[in-house]
Each structure stands twice: as C-alpha cells, then as structure tokens.
Design a protein around this motif. Sequence first.
Motif, mmCIF file in Angstrom:
data_model
loop_
_atom_site.group_PDB
_atom_site.id
_atom_site.type_symbol
_atom_site.label_atom_id
_atom_site.label_comp_id
_atom_site.label_asym_id
_atom_site.label_seq_id
_atom_site.Cartn_x
_atom_site.Cartn_y
_atom_site.Cartn_z
ATOM 1 N N LEU A 1 0.813 -1.206 0.000
ATOM 2 C CA LEU A 1 0.000 0.000 0.000
ATOM 3 C C LEU A 1 0.846 1.255 0.000
ATOM 4 C CD1 LEU A 1 -2.657 -1.183 2.493
ATOM 5 C CD2 LEU A 1 -3.147 -0.281 0.243
ATOM 6 N N GLY A 2 2.151 1.058 0.041
ATOM 7 C CA GLY A 2 3.018 2.234 0.047
ATOM 8 C C GLY A 2 3.111 2.834 1.432
ATOM 9 N N ALA A 3 2.813 2.063 2.440
ATOM 10 C CA ALA A 3 2.890 2.588 3.795
ATOM 11 C C ALA A 3 4.308 3.025 4.090
ATOM 12 C CB ALA A 3 2.465 1.519 4.779
ATOM 13 N N GLY A 4 4.423 4.042 4.897
ATOM 14 C CA GLY A 4 5.752 4.507 5.253
ATOM 15 C C GLY A 4 6.401 5.245 4.103
ATOM 16 N N ALA A 5 5.584 5.818 3.261
ATOM 17 C CA ALA A 5 6.146 6.497 2.111
ATOM 18 C C ALA A 5 6.732 7.844 2.516
ATOM 19 C CB ALA A 5 5.070 6.702 1.075
ATOM 20 N N ALA A 6 7.475 8.429 1.568
ATOM 21 C CA ALA A 6 8.187 9.672 1.865
ATOM 22 C C ALA A 6 7.222 10.770 2.307
ATOM 23 C CB ALA A 6 8.935 10.123 0.636
ATOM 24 N N GLY A 7 7.634 11.526 3.228
ATOM 25 C CA GLY A 7 6.829 12.631 3.716
ATOM 26 C C GLY A 7 7.726 13.799 3.985
ATOM 27 N N PRO A 8 7.397 14.628 4.972
ATOM 28 C CA PRO A 8 8.205 15.811 5.218
ATOM 29 C C PRO A 8 9.613 15.495 5.717
ATOM 30 C CG PRO A 8 6.389 15.601 6.790
ATOM 31 C CD PRO A 8 6.270 14.475 5.840
ATOM 32 N N LEU A 9 10.427 16.496 5.727
ATOM 33 C CA LEU A 9 11.810 16.310 6.112
ATOM 34 C C LEU A 9 11.938 16.222 7.624
ATOM 35 C CD1 LEU A 9 13.341 18.962 3.742
ATOM 36 C CD2 LEU A 9 12.684 16.615 3.262
ATOM 37 N N LEU A 10 13.044 15.730 8.063
ATOM 38 C CA LEU A 10 13.263 15.559 9.494
ATOM 39 C C LEU A 10 13.098 16.879 10.228
ATOM 40 C CD1 LEU A 10 14.232 13.640 11.770
ATOM 41 C CD2 LEU A 10 16.525 14.477 11.306
ATOM 42 N N GLY A 11 13.599 17.962 9.604
ATOM 43 C CA GLY A 11 13.534 19.272 10.238
ATOM 44 C C GLY A 11 12.160 19.597 10.767
ATOM 45 N N GLY A 12 11.120 19.377 9.976
ATOM 46 C CA GLY A 12 9.779 19.771 10.376
ATOM 47 C C GLY A 12 8.982 18.638 10.973
ATOM 48 N N ALA A 13 9.342 17.427 10.692
ATOM 49 C CA ALA A 13 8.502 16.303 11.101
ATOM 50 C C ALA A 13 9.286 15.301 11.912
ATOM 51 C CB ALA A 13 7.971 15.620 9.868
ATOM 52 N N CYS A 14 8.587 14.309 12.418
ATOM 53 C CA CYS A 14 9.321 13.275 13.126
ATOM 54 C C CYS A 14 8.925 11.942 12.532
ATOM 55 C CB CYS A 14 8.997 13.318 14.602
ATOM 56 S SG CYS A 14 7.261 13.565 14.902
ATOM 57 N N TRP A 15 9.907 11.254 12.010
ATOM 58 C CA TRP A 15 9.639 9.931 11.485
ATOM 59 C C TRP A 15 9.493 9.002 12.665
ATOM 60 C CZ3 TRP A 15 8.041 9.840 6.879
ATOM 61 C CH2 TRP A 15 8.574 10.665 5.902
ATOM 62 N N GLY A 16 8.293 8.539 12.911
ATOM 63 C CA GLY A 16 8.083 7.636 14.028
ATOM 64 C C GLY A 16 7.461 6.352 13.550
ATOM 65 N N VAL A 17 7.047 5.525 14.514
ATOM 66 C CA VAL A 17 6.500 4.224 14.168
ATOM 67 C C VAL A 17 5.280 4.378 13.266
ATOM 68 C CG1 VAL A 17 5.438 2.156 15.120
ATOM 69 C CG2 VAL A 17 7.389 3.189 16.254
ATOM 70 N N GLU A 18 4.458 5.398 13.576
ATOM 71 C CA GLU A 18 3.255 5.585 12.762
ATOM 72 C C GLU A 18 3.598 5.827 11.298
ATOM 73 O OE1 GLU A 18 0.093 4.863 13.153
ATOM 74 O OE2 GLU A 18 0.880 4.094 15.029
ATOM 75 N N SER A 19 4.603 6.676 11.089
ATOM 76 C CA SER A 19 4.952 6.953 9.690
ATOM 77 C C SER A 19 5.625 5.741 9.067
ATOM 78 C CB SER A 19 5.838 8.189 9.578
ATOM 79 O OG SER A 19 7.174 7.860 9.843
ATOM 80 N N MET A 20 6.271 4.924 9.908
ATOM 81 C CA MET A 20 6.878 3.706 9.377
ATOM 82 C C MET A 20 5.755 2.731 9.008
ATOM 83 S SD MET A 20 9.922 3.400 12.161
ATOM 84 C CE MET A 20 11.056 2.160 11.553
ATOM 85 N N ARG A 21 4.704 2.738 9.827
ATOM 86 C CA ARG A 21 3.612 1.790 9.592
ATOM 87 C C ARG A 21 2.721 2.257 8.442
ATOM 88 N NH1 ARG A 21 1.368 1.611 14.667
ATOM 89 N NH2 ARG A 21 2.901 0.099 15.344
#
Length: 381
Positions: A49-69
């Motif tokens: 489903l493309g889960a964990g797809a690219a999103g905002p940069l580290l500066g503004g966002a936080c890559w966490g488990v939710e974004s990984m999932r």
Amino acid sequence: MAKPSVAAVPEVVGVPAAAQATTLFPYPPPRGAGITAAVVRRKCLQVELGAGAAGPLLGGACWGVESMRASSPTHAKAAAALAAGVDEERRAAWTVRHPSALGKFEQIVAASEGKRIVMFLDYDGTLSPIVDDPDAAFMSETMRMAVRSVAKHFPTAIVSGRCRDKVFEFVKLAELYYAGSHGMDIRGPAKASSRHAKAKAKGVLFQPASEFLPMIEEVHDRLVETTRCIPGAKVENNKFCVSVHFRCVDEKMWGELSESVKGVLREYPKLRLTQGRMVFEVRPTIKWDKGKALEFLLESLGFADCSNVLPVYIGDDRTDEDAFKVLRRRGQGHGVGILVSKHPKETSASYSLQEPAEVMEFLLRLVEWKQLSRARLIRLQ
Ligand SMILES: O=P(O)(O)OC[C@H]1O[C@H](O[C@H]2O[C@H](CO)[C@@H](O)[C@H](O)[C@H]2O)[C@H](O)[C@@H](O)[C@@H]1O
C-alpha cells in the motif's frame, strides 16, 4: 528549467570504499527471530500500500513508528479496508484515474507521434521484485533482455536510489545511462547502442552533491554503529545517500530504530531524512532529486525542447513521484508517468502497472511496436 551545468564534473576519486557493516545478526534474520507470520503478512500489506512512504523532512517532522507503519491515516484506513476485502470500489475508482499502461498502450504510443521516446526506469520494485535482502535484488535475465532491446530503440536511463555502481552490477548493461543516489550521480553509457546515444553520450557525468561525500561516509559509519544492536536493521551506503532498512526489523523495535536514526541526523542539519519502502533514506539537503535528474538527462540528450520528445518514466517508489511531477507539469502528451503498484496509492503518475512482470510486458510491446512501425515506414518508401 534552470540550465544544469553540463560541464563534466570530474569523478570523485580516492574516496574510501564504504566501511562494511559488521552485523551481529545474519541478514535477513531468520523469520522465527521475533517476527511472527502475522507481522510479516501485515508488513507486506503495508508495503504494497506504500505505507511509510516519503513525507516531510526531518527538520519539520518526526519519522516515528506511525509513519513507518503508514504514511497517512488514509493509508492506514486503506490497509484495513483492503485486509477486510472491502476495497474494490476504491480500487476501481483509482484504476479509472490511473489506468493500466498496457490497456492504454495505443494511447501512449499515439502521443509519441513525431517525437522521440526516452525511457527512464527505476530499479527496485520496477525491474526487480522487492525482496528482504537488498543485496539479493537481482533482475531476471528476461527482464535484462527486455531492457537491452528497449535501449536499442530508445535512449534509456536507470534512475535509482542505489549507488550507481551497485545498480550497474545488477543491470549489467553498458549501453544505458545511470542516475544513482536518487539522481545525484549521473553517467552516460560506456557503450553506445544507437546512433543517437553515440552522438550524445560522451562525457555526461554529473555529481551535484560531491561535496557531501565525506559527510555521507561519516554518517554511514555512525548509523552502522548506532543500529548495530537492532536485529534485522541494515545500513546501505549509496555513495551520496544512505539507506537504513527496517523490512527485517521486528515492528516492536521500529520506535528504537527511528529514534536512533533521528538522533544521529540531528547532528547533521545539512542532511535530510525521507522514507521509502521499508527504508529510511538519508540524503543531502540540496534541491536535486529524480525529477531534476530526468530534466538534466533530457537536456544532455539534446531534448531541452518539449515538443520533440516523449519521456516515459516507470517507477514504484515515493522518490519516483518527483519525476512523475515533472512529467505532469510538462502537460499531457509531453511525458508519461507510470506507477508500478498493485494497490491504490496517491501518485502524480498518469498510468499504472501492477508489478515488474507487467513492466517487462510493456517494454516488450514498445519494442514490438517500434519494429513494426519501422518496417511499415520502410515498405512505404
Ligand atoms: O530508487 P530505487 O531503485 O527503487 O531504490 C530505492 C531503494 O531500493 C532498495 O530498497 C528497496 O528494495 C530492497 C530490495 O528489494 C528492499 O529490501 C527494501 O525494503 C526496499 O526499500 C535499496 O536497497 C535502497 O538503498 C534504495 O534506496
């Protein structure tokens, strides 16, 4: 488009080979090691489903488990709906917006009337199936033959997140252009397969992020060190960027992995973090991506003018969206973006193909169509 400096950038020499990760675990780790079949199935569904797809940069966002999932609640909902087998309607609507490039083959080739087709192909998930071990993502011999045939008729480039040398080792075709490290390492063919390539290929080399090499080396080593104790984590040096794979990491450890990666990245404000298919991607903050690489290559090939060329880009990942966006901006009839995906995904591509086998079928049909139109032309003369 800002004119890229086509002047050959000298290849960086004397860069030490990436320090090899000495993992404490076999790779990929045995499935029993904390990863249940249910987790694996769920992960596969998320990946498709493309889960964990690219999103905002580290500066503004936080890559966490939710974004990984899941990259967004929409994706999470889609995963649940699909799992329950109630997503047919959504899928049908998506297919109307992004029809099969095989079903619309005639429409695609009609758009190339009076134009030169230039092919751009992503590697992982497009020419080779997604597998657990990135070092084992081999391309089939039949796919290689299809790409070779395509390159005989159309200038062809491989555009990959991988290190250029590594992707060349997989593809093994010297007549292609290669844009490795998400387009930050571009090189023309070592061997020409057509008159056009012969005339244009010489000397194309472009490395817009070469000043980042020492930093990437350093951050690679730091990431190897910091993820050492997480079973299944794999750090891959892609020369101008680094991948941290979590496909084989137990979901329970995803939080820890993401924190470790973010912790290291905090010390490198000139690097940014994006996310691909079960992978974190660390790259320089320069404004360069697969879309820019596509534009650069078109210009290098002498196709700065939109009207005499039809670029066709096939890819499966979020990073390919940069190229799809460029094609969409060029307008209908001036570029064809094809997303490889079995499931509905947000995309700027116009068409879709379900899997690498369909990509191969599409490439072979293109070759067949070209041969037939050439034969027709000869008969008419
Ligand atoms: O631009 P691409 O050629 O698609 O490269 C993107 C990443 O591809 C590779 O990782 C992906 O494929 C692996 C092998 O099938 C799979 O194990 C992994 O989960 C995928 O994310 C490559 O290893 C990465 O370095 C690239 O960034």
